[in-house]
Design a protein around this motif. Structure first.
Motif, short mmCIF file in Angstrom:
data_model
loop_
_atom_site.label_atom_id
_atom_site.label_comp_id
_atom_site.label_asym_id
_atom_site.label_seq_id
_atom_site.Cartn_x
_atom_site.Cartn_y
_atom_site.Cartn_z
N UNK A 36 0.62 -1.07 0.34
CA UNK A 36 0.05 -0.09 0.33
C UNK A 36 0.75 0.89 -0.14
N UNK A 37 0.20 2.27 -1.30
CA UNK A 37 1.83 3.16 -0.75
C UNK A 37 0.55 4.01 -1.73
N UNK A 39 0.28 9.44 -1.45
CA UNK A 39 1.12 10.60 -0.32
C UNK A 39 0.77 10.08 1.06
N UNK A 40 1.16 11.12 1.44
CA UNK A 40 1.38 11.82 3.64
C UNK A 40 -0.11 11.77 3.97
N UNK A 41 -1.33 10.85 4.58
CA UNK A 41 -1.97 11.28 4.75
C UNK A 41 -3.05 10.47 4.01
N UNK A 42 -3.12 9.77 3.48
CA UNK A 42 -3.58 9.42 2.74
C UNK A 42 -4.50 7.98 2.59
N UNK A 43 -4.46 7.55 4.44
CA UNK A 43 -5.34 6.09 4.67
C UNK A 43 -3.93 5.07 4.74
N UNK A 44 -3.27 5.40 4.55
CA UNK A 44 -3.04 4.11 4.11
C UNK A 44 -2.00 3.01 5.67
N UNK A 45 -1.94 3.88 7.19
CA UNK A 45 -2.14 2.95 8.09
C UNK A 45 -3.36 2.20 8.56
N UNK A 46 -4.07 3.77 8.09
CA UNK A 46 -5.47 3.68 8.55
C UNK A 46 -5.50 1.76 7.63
N UNK A 186 5.55 -19.17 1.51
CA UNK A 186 3.85 -18.95 1.42
C UNK A 186 3.20 -18.31 2.39
N UNK A 187 3.97 -17.41 3.24
CA UNK A 187 3.05 -16.81 4.13
C UNK A 187 2.98 -15.40 3.80
N UNK A 188 1.65 -15.03 3.12
CA UNK A 188 0.84 -13.80 2.59
C UNK A 188 1.50 -11.85 2.75
N UNK A 189 2.54 -11.01 2.38
CA UNK A 189 2.86 -10.12 3.21
C UNK A 189 1.94 -9.16 2.53
N UNK A 190 1.32 -8.28 3.61
CA UNK A 190 0.55 -6.73 3.72
C UNK A 190 1.61 -5.95 4.35
N UNK A 191 2.17 -4.28 3.25
CA UNK A 191 2.98 -4.05 3.67
C UNK A 191 2.08 -2.55 3.16
N UNK A 192 2.37 -1.20 3.92
CA UNK A 192 2.72 -0.13 3.70
C UNK A 192 4.13 0.46 3.81
N UNK A 193 4.52 0.77 2.99
CA UNK A 193 5.77 1.62 2.97
C UNK A 193 5.59 2.98 1.99
N UNK A 194 6.48 4.09 2.75
CA UNK A 194 6.67 5.34 1.96
C UNK A 194 7.84 5.42 0.95
N UNK A 204 4.10 -7.73 -5.29
CA UNK A 204 2.78 -8.58 -6.56
C UNK A 204 1.42 -7.96 -7.03
N UNK A 205 1.36 -7.24 -5.98
CA UNK A 205 -0.31 -6.32 -5.63
C UNK A 205 0.79 -4.90 -5.77
N UNK A 206 -0.16 -3.51 -5.84
CA UNK A 206 0.00 -2.70 -5.09
C UNK A 206 -1.32 -1.39 -5.83
N UNK A 207 -1.30 -1.12 -3.93
CA UNK A 207 -2.52 0.29 -3.79
C UNK A 207 -2.04 1.21 -3.58
N UNK A 208 -2.74 1.54 -4.33
CA UNK A 208 -1.97 3.27 -4.48
C UNK A 208 -3.13 3.65 -4.05
N UNK A 209 -3.47 4.68 -2.49
CA UNK A 209 -4.06 5.27 -1.85
C UNK A 209 -4.27 6.89 -1.59
N UNK A 210 -5.42 7.55 -2.45
CA UNK A 210 -5.52 8.92 -2.28
C UNK A 210 -6.47 9.27 -1.77
N UNK A 211 -6.61 9.68 -0.20
CA UNK A 211 -7.55 10.00 0.69
C UNK A 211 -8.36 9.21 1.36
#
Length: 236
Positions: A36-37, A39-46, A186-194, A204-211
């Motif tokens: 999950x990538x 901008x700041x305040x996009x709700x990634x960690x949320x 075999x472990x699935x990884x979900x990562x928030x990264x600046x 393998x999959x990327x999510x760009x969040x905005x607001x």
């Protein structure tokens, strides 16, 4: 088509005030890396915390391996196979490295020694420093302790909130290499990264969040090649 191993679907919610997430969907396939990538305040960690049950969502659901876990507490989700590494305050600084790893096995009542050996094989520096207080370690080594402690629960899904925050580029590359190794088991990884560009290179999959909403969803390489994503989020 079968459902992803983890899916937080159409999540809307926040911390009790105004909603931060707006119909956000995050999914991870078994043994794959999702990042999950944004901008700041996009709700990634949320979004990550919503998947882990640390905040209430009033619409949407979270399913793990086909089971609806939306109503479960974070501790109950750990028992179901989720491991979570927060960005800060993620180790016990006064305890030794080995004691930190033992704390990660608090839900287990079997022999943990094999798992500990696997973590020492993954992070050899932790074996060398296993008797040392974790608070004396460098930032990158502390992150290895935090990831190792989460792996002690034998998770099926490992969630990492900004694992490379504050570490050098060399340490970041090493951590990403270790994350790839974990996924190969075999472990699935979900990562928030600046560090969006580097994270998408291993995703393998990327999510760009905005607001708090999905702006772009694709494979990591496709997002890196997307001119709009490059211009807006990756600095050209």
């Amino acid at each position: 088509m079968s459902e992803p191993f983890l899916i937080g679907e159409n999540m809307t919610g926040g911390y009790g005030g105004a909603d931060i997430l707006h119909g956000c969907t995050i999914a991870v396939e078994r043994g794959k890396i999702a990042v999950i990538v944004g901008p700041n305040g996009a709700g990634k960690s949320t979004a990550m915390k919503a998947v882990f049950g640390m905040l209430n969502i009033h619409t949407g659901s979270v399913r793990l391996d086909g089971e609806d876990i939306t109503a479960l507490s974070p501790q109950a989700r750990v028992a179901k196979g989720m491991g979570f590494v927060p960005q800060v305050n993620n180790i016990f600084t006064s305890m030794t490295v080995e004691e930190n790893l033992e704390m990660g096995a608090f839900l287990r009542n079997d022999d943990i020694r094999d798992t500990m050996e696997q973590i020492y094989d993954l992070f050899p520096i932790l074996r060398d420093k296993r008797r040392q207080p974790a608070g004396e370690l460098s930032g990158g080594q502390r992150q290895q302790v935090a990831v190792g402690r989460a792996l002690m629960t034998q998770p099926k899904l490992l969630m990492l909130d900004e694992p490379t925050a504050g570490v050098s580029p060399i340490v970041m590359d090493e951590l990403f290499d270790r994350i790839i190794e974990v996924a190969r088991t075999g472990i699935s990884i979900l990562m928030v990264e600046q560090n969006a560009r580097q994270a998408l290179e291993i995703a393998d999959t990327g999510y760009v969040l905005v607001q708090g909403a999905n702006a772009y969803t694709d494979t990591g390489p496709a997002l890196l090649a997307n001119p709009e994503v490059r211009r807006t989020f990756l600095g050209g």
